[in-house]
Motif scaffolding. Structure first.
Motif, PDB file in Angstrom:
ATOM      1  N   VAL A 110     111.228  62.784 -68.079  1.00  0.00           N
ATOM      2  CA  VAL A 110     112.370  63.283 -67.297  1.00  0.00           C
ATOM      3  C   VAL A 110     111.866  64.096 -66.104  1.00  0.00           C
ATOM      4  O   VAL A 110     112.296  63.881 -64.961  1.00  0.00           O
ATOM      5  N   GLN A 111     110.957  65.016 -66.375  1.00  0.00           N
ATOM      6  CA  GLN A 111     110.424  65.869 -65.307  1.00  0.00           C
ATOM      7  C   GLN A 111     109.673  65.061 -64.254  1.00  0.00           C
ATOM      8  O   GLN A 111     109.780  65.348 -63.053  1.00  0.00           O
ATOM      9  N   MET A 112     108.930  64.065 -64.700  1.00  0.00           N
ATOM     10  CA  MET A 112     108.203  63.224 -63.741  1.00  0.00           C
ATOM     11  C   MET A 112     109.164  62.488 -62.820  1.00  0.00           C
ATOM     12  O   MET A 112     108.934  62.388 -61.613  1.00  0.00           O
ATOM     13  N   PHE A 113     110.268  61.981 -63.379  1.00  0.00           N
ATOM     14  CA  PHE A 113     111.248  61.277 -62.551  1.00  0.00           C
ATOM     15  C   PHE A 113     112.019  62.237 -61.644  1.00  0.00           C
ATOM     16  O   PHE A 113     112.598  61.807 -60.652  1.00  0.00           O
ATOM     17  N   LYS A 115     110.417  65.115 -60.331  1.00  0.00           N
ATOM     18  CA  LYS A 115     109.480  65.821 -59.444  1.00  0.00           C
ATOM     19  C   LYS A 115     108.520  64.921 -58.664  1.00  0.00           C
ATOM     20  O   LYS A 115     108.044  65.320 -57.614  1.00  0.00           O
ATOM     21  N   VAL A 116     108.194  63.755 -59.172  1.00  0.00           N
ATOM     22  CA  VAL A 116     107.253  62.860 -58.485  1.00  0.00           C
ATOM     23  C   VAL A 116     108.057  61.992 -57.514  1.00  0.00           C
ATOM     24  O   VAL A 116     108.910  61.203 -57.943  1.00  0.00           O
ATOM     25  N   PRO A 117     107.815  62.145 -56.203  1.00  0.00           N
ATOM     26  CA  PRO A 117     108.635  61.449 -55.207  1.00  0.00           C
ATOM     27  C   PRO A 117     108.770  59.938 -55.428  1.00  0.00           C
ATOM     28  O   PRO A 117     109.869  59.390 -55.295  1.00  0.00           O
ATOM     29  N   ALA A 118     107.685  59.271 -55.767  1.00  0.00           N
ATOM     30  CA  ALA A 118     107.762  57.811 -55.959  1.00  0.00           C
ATOM     31  C   ALA A 118     108.669  57.450 -57.128  1.00  0.00           C
ATOM     32  O   ALA A 118     109.430  56.475 -57.054  1.00  0.00           O
ATOM     33  N   LEU A 119     108.605  58.229 -58.207  1.00  0.00           N
ATOM     34  CA  LEU A 119     109.471  57.958 -59.361  1.00  0.00           C
ATOM     35  C   LEU A 119     110.915  58.355 -59.068  1.00  0.00           C
ATOM     36  O   LEU A 119     111.845  57.655 -59.463  1.00  0.00           O
ATOM     37  N   LYS A 120     111.086  59.457 -58.353  1.00  0.00           N
ATOM     38  CA  LYS A 120     112.434  59.893 -57.982  1.00  0.00           C
ATOM     39  C   LYS A 120     113.115  58.844 -57.104  1.00  0.00           C
ATOM     40  O   LYS A 120     114.315  58.601 -57.245  1.00  0.00           O
ATOM     41  N   ALA A 121     112.349  58.203 -56.243  1.00  0.00           N
ATOM     42  CA  ALA A 121     112.903  57.150 -55.387  1.00  0.00           C
ATOM     43  C   ALA A 121     113.346  55.947 -56.222  1.00  0.00           C
ATOM     44  O   ALA A 121     114.331  55.289 -55.886  1.00  0.00           O
ATOM     45  N   LEU A 122     112.633  55.686 -57.312  1.00  0.00           N
ATOM     46  CA  LEU A 122     112.991  54.559 -58.179  1.00  0.00           C
ATOM     47  C   LEU A 122     114.247  54.834 -59.002  1.00  0.00           C
ATOM     48  O   LEU A 122     114.997  53.909 -59.334  1.00  0.00           O
ATOM     49  N   ALA A 123     114.446  56.101 -59.364  1.00  0.00           N
ATOM     50  CA  ALA A 123     115.578  56.452 -60.222  1.00  0.00           C
ATOM     51  C   ALA A 123     116.090  57.847 -59.857  1.00  0.00           C
ATOM     52  O   ALA A 123     115.877  58.807 -60.597  1.00  0.00           O
ATOM     53  N   PRO A 124     116.770  57.965 -58.721  1.00  0.00           N
ATOM     54  CA  PRO A 124     117.193  59.291 -58.254  1.00  0.00           C
ATOM     55  C   PRO A 124     118.164  60.017 -59.188  1.00  0.00           C
ATOM     56  O   PRO A 124     118.180  61.233 -59.242  1.00  0.00           O
TER      57      PRO A 124
END
Length: 157
Positions: A110-113, A115-124
């Motif tokens: 959860v935290q990685m999605f 805080k990590v920009p690439a993961l946040k872009a995949l699942a905002p």
């Protein structure tokens, strides 16, 4: 003060997760009493307890995870220390220790999605398929590890 608590909480969490994977590997080999077991349980319990120190309003999912993790860890520690993994307590310990580790890894994803920009872009919003797939793979991995550890423990008992 809050920033220092966050850094300490994250460091403890990462130590718990890292040592948890070492302990998981030992469980899969049939050794539930690996030398790092105490450290894993202590760090994982400290993760839950330090989480209760953050300010909150109302009952949140983070608090629910903290309460659940604490109860699970107390049961795992009781099975390990007081009951010495005798009889069904070995299975109780394995399941609860692995479940505590799973909860920590679930929160890590959860935290990685978040805080990590690439993961946040995949699942905002964390409702997109990449987030579900990641959490599904984590769940499958932990279910497999749980079944394999319990099966191995039965063979060795």
């Amino acid at each position: 003060m809050l920033q220092a608590l966050l850094i300490i909480h994250v460091a403890i969490s990462l130590l718990g997760i890292g040592s948890g994977f070492v302990v998981m590997a030992a469980m899969l080999r049939g050794n539930p009493r690996h030398p790092w077991t105490g450290f894993f349980l202590a760090m994982t319990l400290a993760t839950s307890l330090t989480g209760f120190l953050f300010p909150y309003r109302g009952f949140t999912p983070a608090l629910a995870f903290g309460v659940l993790s604490t109860v699970i860890l107390v049961l795992a520690i009781y099975a390990l220390k007081a009951r010495r993994l005798e009889g069904g307590w070995r299975k109780t310990y394995l399941i609860n220790a692995l479940f505590a580790q799973y909860l920590n890894v679930f929160v890590l994803v959860v935290q990685m999605f978040q805080k990590v920009p690439a993961l946040k872009a995949l699942a905002p919003t964390q409702s997109e398929p990449p987030f579900g797939i990641a959490q599904g793979l984590v769940l499958i991995g932990f279910l497999w590890a749980g079944f394999a550890s319990v099966k191995r423990a039965r063979v060795l008992a």
